[in-house]
Design a protein around this motif. Sequence first.
Motif, mmCIF file in Angstrom:
data_model
loop_
_atom_site.group_PDB
_atom_site.id
_atom_site.type_symbol
_atom_site.label_atom_id
_atom_site.label_comp_id
_atom_site.label_asym_id
_atom_site.label_seq_id
_atom_site.Cartn_x
_atom_site.Cartn_y
_atom_site.Cartn_z
ATOM 1 N N ALA A 146 -7.635 5.074 5.384
ATOM 2 C CA ALA A 146 -8.430 4.005 4.766
ATOM 3 C C ALA A 146 -9.901 4.425 4.675
ATOM 4 O O ALA A 146 -10.368 5.237 5.477
ATOM 5 C CB ALA A 146 -8.317 2.718 5.583
ATOM 6 N N LYS A 185 -6.961 -2.144 1.638
ATOM 7 C CA LYS A 185 -8.316 -2.651 1.390
ATOM 8 C C LYS A 185 -8.916 -2.984 2.753
ATOM 9 O O LYS A 185 -8.296 -3.677 3.552
ATOM 10 C CB LYS A 185 -8.266 -3.886 0.495
ATOM 11 C CG LYS A 185 -9.616 -4.390 0.088
ATOM 12 C CD LYS A 185 -9.615 -5.566 -0.869
ATOM 13 C CE LYS A 185 -8.305 -6.143 -1.256
ATOM 14 N NZ LYS A 185 -8.406 -7.317 -2.113
ATOM 15 N N GLN A 202 -11.623 0.254 -1.020
ATOM 16 C CA GLN A 202 -10.247 0.705 -1.180
ATOM 17 C C GLN A 202 -10.263 2.054 -1.892
ATOM 18 O O GLN A 202 -11.062 2.279 -2.805
ATOM 19 C CB GLN A 202 -9.425 -0.290 -1.984
ATOM 20 C CG GLN A 202 -7.944 0.074 -2.041
ATOM 21 C CD GLN A 202 -7.101 -1.058 -2.623
ATOM 22 O OE1 GLN A 202 -7.564 -1.855 -3.418
ATOM 23 N NE2 GLN A 202 -5.841 -1.107 -2.219
ATOM 24 N N LYS A 212 -2.480 4.609 -2.888
ATOM 25 C CA LYS A 212 -3.714 3.885 -2.600
ATOM 26 C C LYS A 212 -3.742 3.502 -1.131
ATOM 27 O O LYS A 212 -2.709 3.444 -0.475
ATOM 28 C CB LYS A 212 -3.866 2.654 -3.490
ATOM 29 C CG LYS A 212 -2.861 1.551 -3.248
ATOM 30 C CD LYS A 212 -3.135 0.395 -4.197
ATOM 31 C CE LYS A 212 -2.173 -0.750 -3.977
ATOM 32 N NZ LYS A 212 -2.504 -1.890 -4.818
ATOM 33 N N VAL A 245 0.843 -1.189 0.000
ATOM 34 C CA VAL A 245 0.000 0.000 0.000
ATOM 35 C C VAL A 245 0.879 1.239 0.000
ATOM 36 O O VAL A 245 1.792 1.358 0.798
ATOM 37 C CB VAL A 245 -0.920 0.012 1.247
ATOM 38 C CG1 VAL A 245 -1.689 1.314 1.329
ATOM 39 C CG2 VAL A 245 -1.854 -1.175 1.220
#
Length: 191
Positions: free
Chosen positions: A94, A185, A159, A182, A57
Amino acid sequence: MSISRRVMLPVTMAAVTVVSGAGVASAGTSTADVAAPAPSAGNVSAAAAPGLGSAVVLGKTEIVFSSTSSHTDKALAARVIHCEMVFIGANHGAPHHSGHVPGTVNVRVRVTCTKPIRMIRGKIGLFSSHGSKIKAYSSVGRATAKGNAALVCRTGYYQGESAAQLTAPPGYSPPTVNIGAKTAKVHLKKC
Protein backbone atom coordinates in the motif's frame (compact mmCIF):
# COMPACT_ATOMS: atom_id res chain seq x y z
CA MET A 1 -13.17 11.52 1.69
CA SER A 2 -12.66 9.33 -1.35
CA ILE A 3 -10.48 9.31 -4.40
CA SER A 4 -12.66 10.06 -7.38
CA ARG A 5 -11.15 9.50 -10.78
CA ARG A 6 -11.38 7.43 -13.89
CA VAL A 7 -7.87 6.69 -15.06
CA MET A 8 -6.95 4.86 -18.20
CA LEU A 9 -3.31 3.97 -18.77
CA PRO A 10 -2.65 3.59 -22.50
CA VAL A 11 -1.15 0.33 -23.67
CA THR A 12 -0.62 0.23 -27.44
CA MET A 13 -1.18 -3.14 -29.07
CA ALA A 14 -0.53 -4.53 -32.52
CA ALA A 15 -2.41 -7.71 -33.48
CA VAL A 16 -3.00 -8.88 -29.90
CA THR A 17 -5.97 -9.42 -27.67
CA VAL A 18 -6.63 -6.53 -25.31
CA VAL A 19 -8.10 -7.25 -21.89
CA SER A 20 -10.06 -4.59 -20.04
CA GLY A 21 -12.77 -4.29 -17.42
CA ALA A 22 -15.39 -4.33 -20.14
CA GLY A 23 -14.27 -7.67 -21.54
CA VAL A 24 -12.10 -8.63 -24.46
CA ALA A 25 -11.52 -6.23 -27.33
CA SER A 26 -9.87 -7.00 -30.66
CA ALA A 27 -6.50 -6.09 -32.11
CA GLY A 28 -5.36 -2.54 -32.73
CA THR A 29 -4.53 0.43 -30.54
CA SER A 30 -6.52 0.32 -27.37
CA THR A 31 -6.50 1.28 -23.72
CA ALA A 32 -6.29 -1.17 -20.83
CA ASP A 33 -8.18 -0.20 -17.69
CA VAL A 34 -5.65 -0.33 -14.86
CA ALA A 35 -8.00 -1.31 -12.09
CA ALA A 36 -10.05 -3.85 -13.94
CA PRO A 37 -8.02 -6.53 -15.67
CA ALA A 38 -10.16 -9.47 -16.68
CA PRO A 39 -8.97 -13.01 -17.22
CA SER A 40 -7.52 -13.71 -20.66
CA ALA A 41 -5.52 -16.28 -22.52
CA GLY A 42 -2.44 -16.99 -20.50
CA ASN A 43 -4.28 -18.10 -17.38
CA VAL A 44 -4.58 -14.81 -15.48
CA SER A 45 -5.45 -15.76 -11.92
CA ALA A 46 -7.56 -12.69 -11.21
CA ALA A 47 -10.96 -14.26 -11.80
CA ALA A 48 -13.88 -11.86 -11.59
CA ALA A 49 -11.59 -8.81 -11.47
CA PRO A 50 -13.06 -5.71 -9.82
CA GLY A 51 -13.86 -2.44 -11.54
CA LEU A 52 -12.84 1.04 -10.45
CA GLY A 53 -14.25 2.00 -7.08
CA SER A 54 -14.58 -1.64 -6.06
CA ALA A 55 -13.65 -2.61 -2.50
CA VAL A 56 -11.87 -5.67 -3.94
CA VAL A 57 -8.09 -5.21 -4.14
CA LEU A 58 -5.88 -7.07 -6.57
CA GLY A 59 -2.51 -6.68 -4.84
CA LYS A 60 -1.07 -9.50 -6.93
CA THR A 61 -1.80 -10.83 -10.40
CA GLU A 62 -0.22 -13.89 -12.03
CA ILE A 63 -0.12 -15.16 -15.62
CA VAL A 64 1.34 -18.21 -17.35
CA PHE A 65 2.93 -18.39 -20.81
CA SER A 66 2.83 -21.96 -22.23
CA SER A 67 5.25 -23.44 -24.73
CA THR A 68 3.82 -23.90 -28.22
CA SER A 69 6.43 -26.54 -29.10
CA SER A 70 5.08 -29.41 -31.21
CA HIS A 71 8.13 -31.47 -30.32
CA THR A 72 7.33 -35.00 -29.17
CA ASP A 73 9.30 -34.49 -25.96
CA LYS A 74 6.50 -33.82 -23.45
CA ALA A 75 8.91 -32.14 -21.02
CA LEU A 76 9.84 -29.61 -23.71
CA ALA A 77 6.20 -29.03 -24.68
CA ALA A 78 5.20 -28.56 -21.03
CA ARG A 79 7.60 -25.66 -20.41
CA VAL A 80 5.87 -22.66 -18.91
CA ILE A 81 6.88 -19.20 -17.77
CA HIS A 82 5.09 -17.88 -14.68
CA CYS A 83 4.91 -14.09 -14.28
CA GLU A 84 3.44 -12.05 -11.45
CA MET A 85 2.84 -8.41 -10.60
CA VAL A 86 3.23 -7.56 -6.91
CA PHE A 87 3.20 -4.29 -5.00
CA ILE A 88 6.36 -4.05 -2.87
CA GLY A 89 6.42 -3.25 0.84
CA ALA A 90 4.52 -3.66 4.07
CA ASN A 91 0.71 -3.83 4.11
CA HIS A 92 0.64 -5.59 0.72
CA GLY A 93 2.53 -2.71 -0.91
CA ALA A 94 0.00 0.00 0.00
CA PRO A 95 1.15 3.61 -0.50
CA HIS A 96 3.41 4.65 2.38
CA HIS A 97 5.67 7.42 3.67
CA SER A 98 8.93 7.15 1.74
CA GLY A 99 11.95 5.94 3.68
CA HIS A 100 14.32 7.41 1.06
CA VAL A 101 12.81 10.80 0.27
CA PRO A 102 11.38 12.49 3.39
CA GLY A 103 8.14 14.37 2.86
CA THR A 104 6.87 12.11 0.09
CA VAL A 105 4.47 9.19 -0.26
CA ASN A 106 5.28 6.42 -2.72
CA VAL A 107 4.09 3.12 -4.10
CA ARG A 108 6.31 0.48 -5.73
CA VAL A 109 5.53 -2.45 -8.04
CA ARG A 110 7.54 -5.36 -9.40
CA VAL A 111 6.79 -7.70 -12.31
CA THR A 112 8.77 -10.94 -12.07
CA CYS A 113 8.86 -13.92 -14.44
CA THR A 114 10.51 -17.31 -13.90
CA LYS A 115 12.50 -16.85 -17.16
CA PRO A 116 13.42 -13.80 -19.25
CA ILE A 117 10.67 -12.68 -21.62
CA ARG A 118 10.82 -10.48 -24.68
CA MET A 119 9.45 -7.31 -23.03
CA ILE A 120 7.72 -5.95 -19.95
CA ARG A 121 6.16 -2.51 -20.47
CA GLY A 122 4.05 -0.94 -17.75
CA LYS A 123 2.84 2.11 -15.90
CA ILE A 124 2.35 2.69 -12.20
CA GLY A 125 0.07 5.36 -10.79
CA LEU A 126 -0.21 6.88 -7.35
CA PHE A 127 -3.55 8.59 -6.85
CA SER A 128 -4.60 10.77 -3.93
CA SER A 129 -7.36 13.11 -2.94
CA HIS A 130 -4.86 15.90 -3.87
CA GLY A 131 -3.50 14.73 -7.22
CA SER A 132 -1.81 11.90 -9.06
CA LYS A 133 1.47 10.77 -10.58
CA ILE A 134 1.86 8.16 -13.34
CA LYS A 135 5.29 6.78 -14.26
CA ALA A 136 6.36 4.28 -16.93
CA TYR A 137 8.62 1.29 -16.30
CA SER A 138 9.98 -1.40 -18.62
CA SER A 139 12.60 -4.02 -19.39
CA VAL A 140 13.63 -5.83 -22.56
CA GLY A 141 14.90 -9.42 -22.54
CA ARG A 142 14.84 -9.65 -18.75
CA ALA A 143 12.77 -11.51 -16.17
CA THR A 144 11.91 -8.47 -14.01
CA ALA A 145 10.87 -4.83 -14.16
CA LYS A 146 10.15 -2.38 -11.32
CA GLY A 147 8.18 0.84 -11.10
CA ASN A 148 7.78 3.59 -8.51
CA ALA A 149 5.50 6.63 -8.30
CA ALA A 150 5.66 9.32 -5.61
CA LEU A 151 3.79 12.45 -4.53
CA VAL A 152 4.53 15.19 -2.01
CA CYS A 153 2.93 14.07 1.25
CA ARG A 154 -0.33 15.74 2.26
CA THR A 155 -2.85 14.30 4.69
CA GLY A 156 -5.38 12.37 2.62
CA TYR A 157 -6.30 9.15 0.87
CA TYR A 158 -3.86 7.32 -1.43
CA GLN A 159 -4.10 4.32 -3.75
CA GLY A 160 -1.65 2.68 -6.17
CA GLU A 161 -2.48 1.00 -9.46
CA SER A 162 -0.35 -0.63 -12.14
CA ALA A 163 -0.87 -2.15 -15.58
CA ALA A 164 1.70 -3.90 -17.74
CA GLN A 165 1.89 -5.55 -21.12
CA LEU A 166 4.07 -8.69 -21.16
CA THR A 167 5.43 -10.03 -24.46
CA ALA A 168 6.42 -13.71 -24.47
CA PRO A 169 9.60 -15.05 -26.04
CA PRO A 170 9.32 -16.94 -29.35
CA GLY A 171 7.63 -20.32 -28.98
CA TYR A 172 5.28 -19.31 -26.15
CA SER A 173 1.58 -18.51 -26.06
CA PRO A 174 -0.14 -16.14 -25.75
CA PRO A 175 2.28 -13.83 -27.55
CA THR A 176 1.19 -10.83 -25.45
CA VAL A 177 -0.91 -10.44 -22.32
CA ASN A 178 -1.96 -7.51 -20.12
CA ILE A 179 -1.97 -7.69 -16.34
CA GLY A 180 -2.94 -5.18 -13.70
CA ALA A 181 -3.33 -4.76 -9.97
CA LYS A 182 -4.16 -2.13 -7.40
CA THR A 183 -3.46 -1.54 -3.73
CA ALA A 184 -5.87 -0.89 -0.93
CA LYS A 185 -6.94 2.72 -0.43
CA VAL A 186 -5.15 4.12 2.65
CA HIS A 187 -5.44 7.32 4.68
CA LEU A 188 -2.06 8.88 5.53
CA LYS A 189 -1.36 11.78 7.84
CA LYS A 190 1.58 13.19 9.83
CA CYS A 191 3.38 14.37 6.74
